[in-house]
Motif scaffolding. Structure first.
Motif, PDB file in Angstrom:
ATOM      1  N   VAL A  81      77.435  47.868  37.719  1.00  0.00           N
ATOM      2  CA  VAL A  81      76.042  47.934  38.183  1.00  0.00           C
ATOM      3  C   VAL A  81      75.096  48.107  37.012  1.00  0.00           C
ATOM      4  O   VAL A  81      74.023  47.492  36.938  1.00  0.00           O
ATOM      5  CB  VAL A  81      75.866  49.096  39.194  1.00  0.00           C
ATOM      6  CG1 VAL A  81      74.389  49.273  39.541  1.00  0.00           C
ATOM      7  CG2 VAL A  81      76.684  48.834  40.449  1.00  0.00           C
ATOM      8  N   LEU A  82      75.491  48.928  36.037  1.00  0.00           N
ATOM      9  CA  LEU A  82      74.668  49.149  34.843  1.00  0.00           C
ATOM     10  C   LEU A  82      74.518  47.859  34.057  1.00  0.00           C
ATOM     11  O   LEU A  82      73.403  47.512  33.609  1.00  0.00           O
ATOM     12  CB  LEU A  82      75.302  50.231  33.971  1.00  0.00           C
ATOM     13  CG  LEU A  82      74.618  50.515  32.632  1.00  0.00           C
ATOM     14  CD1 LEU A  82      73.193  51.025  32.866  1.00  0.00           C
ATOM     15  CD2 LEU A  82      75.415  51.529  31.811  1.00  0.00           C
ATOM     16  N   ALA A  83      75.636  47.121  33.872  1.00  0.00           N
ATOM     17  CA  ALA A  83      75.582  45.860  33.133  1.00  0.00           C
ATOM     18  C   ALA A  83      74.692  44.848  33.841  1.00  0.00           C
ATOM     19  O   ALA A  83      73.885  44.148  33.213  1.00  0.00           O
ATOM     20  CB  ALA A  83      76.996  45.302  32.955  1.00  0.00           C
ATOM     21  N   THR A  84      74.837  44.761  35.177  1.00  0.00           N
ATOM     22  CA  THR A  84      74.007  43.834  35.964  1.00  0.00           C
ATOM     23  C   THR A  84      72.531  44.193  35.854  1.00  0.00           C
ATOM     24  O   THR A  84      71.666  43.323  35.682  1.00  0.00           O
ATOM     25  CB  THR A  84      74.434  43.857  37.440  1.00  0.00           C
ATOM     26  OG1 THR A  84      75.813  43.492  37.541  1.00  0.00           O
ATOM     27  CG2 THR A  84      73.591  42.878  38.259  1.00  0.00           C
ATOM     28  N   SER A  85      72.229  45.484  35.941  1.00  0.00           N
ATOM     29  CA  SER A  85      70.837  45.944  35.820  1.00  0.00           C
ATOM     30  C   SER A  85      70.283  45.626  34.441  1.00  0.00           C
ATOM     31  O   SER A  85      69.115  45.223  34.290  1.00  0.00           O
ATOM     32  CB  SER A  85      70.762  47.452  36.086  1.00  0.00           C
ATOM     33  OG  SER A  85      71.200  47.752  37.396  1.00  0.00           O
ATOM     34  N   PHE A  86      71.139  45.785  33.414  1.00  0.00           N
ATOM     35  CA  PHE A  86      70.684  45.493  32.060  1.00  0.00           C
ATOM     36  C   PHE A  86      70.378  44.000  31.898  1.00  0.00           C
ATOM     37  O   PHE A  86      69.395  43.617  31.259  1.00  0.00           O
ATOM     38  CB  PHE A  86      71.744  45.928  31.045  1.00  0.00           C
ATOM     39  CG  PHE A  86      71.320  45.749  29.611  1.00  0.00           C
ATOM     40  CD1 PHE A  86      70.422  46.623  29.019  1.00  0.00           C
ATOM     41  CD2 PHE A  86      71.803  44.696  28.856  1.00  0.00           C
ATOM     42  CE1 PHE A  86      70.022  46.450  27.709  1.00  0.00           C
ATOM     43  CE2 PHE A  86      71.411  44.510  27.552  1.00  0.00           C
ATOM     44  CZ  PHE A  86      70.518  45.402  26.972  1.00  0.00           C
ATOM     45  N   ASN A  87      71.214  43.153  32.492  1.00  0.00           N
ATOM     46  CA  ASN A  87      70.973  41.706  32.424  1.00  0.00           C
ATOM     47  C   ASN A  87      69.665  41.332  33.110  1.00  0.00           C
ATOM     48  O   ASN A  87      68.906  40.478  32.632  1.00  0.00           O
ATOM     49  CB  ASN A  87      72.131  40.951  33.071  1.00  0.00           C
ATOM     50  CG  ASN A  87      73.393  40.988  32.227  1.00  0.00           C
ATOM     51  OD1 ASN A  87      73.327  41.186  31.015  1.00  0.00           O
ATOM     52  ND2 ASN A  87      74.546  40.809  32.860  1.00  0.00           N
ATOM     53  N   LEU A  88      69.388  41.961  34.253  1.00  0.00           N
ATOM     54  CA  LEU A  88      68.116  41.722  34.942  1.00  0.00           C
ATOM     55  C   LEU A  88      66.934  42.168  34.093  1.00  0.00           C
ATOM     56  O   LEU A  88      65.886  41.514  34.051  1.00  0.00           O
ATOM     57  CB  LEU A  88      68.103  42.446  36.298  1.00  0.00           C
ATOM     58  CG  LEU A  88      69.025  41.887  37.372  1.00  0.00           C
ATOM     59  CD1 LEU A  88      69.030  42.800  38.602  1.00  0.00           C
ATOM     60  CD2 LEU A  88      68.590  40.475  37.767  1.00  0.00           C
ATOM     61  N   LEU A  89      67.134  43.294  33.408  1.00  0.00           N
ATOM     62  CA  LEU A  89      66.076  43.799  32.533  1.00  0.00           C
ATOM     63  C   LEU A  89      65.802  42.828  31.396  1.00  0.00           C
ATOM     64  O   LEU A  89      64.638  42.553  31.046  1.00  0.00           O
ATOM     65  CB  LEU A  89      66.485  45.167  31.973  1.00  0.00           C
ATOM     66  CG  LEU A  89      65.492  45.824  31.003  1.00  0.00           C
ATOM     67  CD1 LEU A  89      64.157  46.071  31.700  1.00  0.00           C
ATOM     68  CD2 LEU A  89      66.054  47.130  30.458  1.00  0.00           C
ATOM     69  N   ILE A  90      66.880  42.272  30.800  1.00  0.00           N
ATOM     70  CA  ILE A  90      66.713  41.282  29.726  1.00  0.00           C
ATOM     71  C   ILE A  90      65.934  40.069  30.243  1.00  0.00           C
ATOM     72  O   ILE A  90      65.016  39.572  29.582  1.00  0.00           O
ATOM     73  CB  ILE A  90      68.089  40.831  29.189  1.00  0.00           C
ATOM     74  CG1 ILE A  90      68.791  41.976  28.460  1.00  0.00           C
ATOM     75  CG2 ILE A  90      67.935  39.651  28.241  1.00  0.00           C
ATOM     76  CD1 ILE A  90      70.188  41.633  27.981  1.00  0.00           C
ATOM     77  N   GLN A  91      66.280  39.622  31.452  1.00  0.00           N
ATOM     78  CA  GLN A  91      65.616  38.461  32.027  1.00  0.00           C
ATOM     79  C   GLN A  91      64.124  38.725  32.251  1.00  0.00           C
ATOM     80  O   GLN A  91      63.278  37.873  31.947  1.00  0.00           O
ATOM     81  CB  GLN A  91      66.289  38.087  33.346  1.00  0.00           C
ATOM     82  CG  GLN A  91      65.712  36.824  33.996  1.00  0.00           C
ATOM     83  CD  GLN A  91      66.422  36.471  35.286  1.00  0.00           C
ATOM     84  OE1 GLN A  91      67.433  37.073  35.628  1.00  0.00           O
ATOM     85  NE2 GLN A  91      65.881  35.506  36.014  1.00  0.00           N
ATOM     86  N   ARG A  92      63.810  39.899  32.764  1.00  0.00           N
ATOM     87  CA  ARG A  92      62.399  40.226  33.021  1.00  0.00           C
ATOM     88  C   ARG A  92      61.623  40.368  31.723  1.00  0.00           C
ATOM     89  O   ARG A  92      60.478  39.910  31.624  1.00  0.00           O
ATOM     90  CB  ARG A  92      62.312  41.509  33.840  1.00  0.00           C
ATOM     91  CG  ARG A  92      62.782  41.332  35.286  1.00  0.00           C
ATOM     92  CD  ARG A  92      62.708  42.626  36.073  1.00  0.00           C
ATOM     93  NE  ARG A  92      63.172  42.439  37.439  1.00  0.00           N
ATOM     94  CZ  ARG A  92      63.287  43.417  38.317  1.00  0.00           C
ATOM     95  NH1 ARG A  92      62.986  44.664  37.984  1.00  0.00           N
ATOM     96  NH2 ARG A  92      63.712  43.158  39.540  1.00  0.00           N
ATOM     97  N   VAL A  93      62.236  40.989  30.722  1.00  0.00           N
ATOM     98  CA  VAL A  93      61.568  41.119  29.419  1.00  0.00           C
ATOM     99  C   VAL A  93      61.328  39.740  28.820  1.00  0.00           C
ATOM    100  O   VAL A  93      60.270  39.478  28.232  1.00  0.00           O
ATOM    101  CB  VAL A  93      62.412  41.991  28.460  1.00  0.00           C
ATOM    102  CG1 VAL A  93      61.841  41.930  27.043  1.00  0.00           C
ATOM    103  CG2 VAL A  93      62.456  43.430  28.940  1.00  0.00           C
TER     104      VAL A  93
END
Length: 341
Positions: free
Chosen positions: A53-65
């Motif tokens: 879940v942490l990795a998935t959230s981090f990937n979403l964060l990268i995409q939004r940034v």
């Protein structure tokens, strides 16, 4: 007891590694993204637990940034280019206004001057008819000023001055057409008029040996923001001139040429093609040509904003721009605009 302790230690070590390794992977990716500003990186998601879940959230964060960064770059480029064009437009409009008054004065008075000279020449002719044998002093004066040549050449000189004044007036009109501000509303405009005005503005660069071949089709008036489309034409033609000038420096026998053609297609869209016989653009560069701040020019010669802004302007007009280029074969930009934007 000893065996149980060893098993507990082994299990604890394995468990800590199972937890630490994914966390370390996420940390390493985070550091790499921050270090390289590479928003295409994605953390591998190998589990469905909290670490996954942490990795998935981090990937979403990268995409939004990444999305926010692109938006920020576009906004920044728009602000810079808008301010630049606003200042340029005000300056050009001011110069056109200042030039217009004296040019109108000169152009208007040349007609009167020509009439006065014809009257004076007629009077001299009348004197010669009534006094065919003037004193020697007058004959010498006639010879000194070459009266017959003066009679023939003076009207030609005034005609050239008239042509010069008309040319300046044409430039002033083109400057006004190019720099006129829009109130944000679409209005009917002649695309050919915009292209021609742009060519007049760039004439000081084109007359250095660059040939322009125009092949205009019959187009309807378009609902558009004329000044913004003129900005697109300016960016593309200026880039073509830059490319042609670089080749001309290396090859004195080179004949730099720009072709501009327009047509209306069966699906009721207007196509404008601007092609040059310059050095061409590499495939890798062509894929990024419309990205903000990307430029193939040397340092100090390009900001990488012109084509990015052009892309956004055409998107606003529900149109599009494409580039076709090969190294050594030149470059062609194809602009497509709907008749009713």
């Amino acid at each position: 007891m000893l065996i149980s302790a060893l098993i507990a230690v082994a299990l604890a070590d394995k468990t800590s590694r199972a937890i630490a390794q994914p966390l370390e992977t996420v940390t390493n990716f985070a550091q790499q993204v921050a270090r390289e500003s590479n928003f295409n990186l994605q953390v591998p998601v190998t589990t469905n637990d909290e670490i996954g879940v942490l990795a998935t959230s981090f990937n979403l964060l990268i995409q939004r940034v990444s999305e926010y960064t692109k938006e920020l770059k576009q906004t920044q480029s728009q602000l810079i280019q808008t301010e630049k064009m606003s200042s340029l437009g005000q300056m050009v409009a001011g110069i056109a206004h200042e030039i217009n008054n004296p040019v109108n004065f000169i152009g208007g008075n040349i007609d009167y001057a020509n009439q006065y000279i014809e009257d004076l020449a007629g009077l001299v002719t009348l004197y010669q008819e009534y006094y065919p044998n003037p004193p020697d002093a007058i004959l010498e004066r006639i010879e000194d000023i070459e009266l017959e040549f003066l009679r023939e050449d003076l009207p030609k000189t005034l005609s050239s001055m008239k042509m010069g004044a008309d040319r300046i007036r044409e430039i002033v009109v083109s400057m006004r057409n190019f720099s006129r501000s829009d109130d944000g509303k679409m209005r009917s405009a002649d695309i050919h008029e915009g292209i021609d005005s742009t060519l007049v503005i760039l004439n000081h660069r084109l007359k250095q040996g660059i040939q322009v071949i125009k092949q205009y089709g019959k187009l309807p008036a378009l609902e558009c923001s004329p000044a913004q489309l003129n900005q697109v034409f300016m960016n593309i033609i200026s880039n073509a001139i830059d490319a042609l000038e670089e080749v001309k420096k290396e090859d004195k026998d080179y004949s730099p040429t720009i072709w501009i053609s327009t047509e209306i297609t069966p699906d009721n869209t207007v196509t404008v093609k601007i092609r040059d016989n310059g050095p061409g653009i590499a495939s890798a560069s062509a894929q990024q040509i419309f990205d903000p701040f990307f430029t193939t020019k040397s340092i100090g010669k390009g900001t990488g904003l012109g084509l990015a802004i052009s892309y956004q302007i055409l998107a606003k007009h529900q149109g599009k721009i494409e580039v076709n280029s090969q190294i050594g074969q030149g470059t062609e930009f194809v602009i497509t605009l709907p008749v009713a934007a």
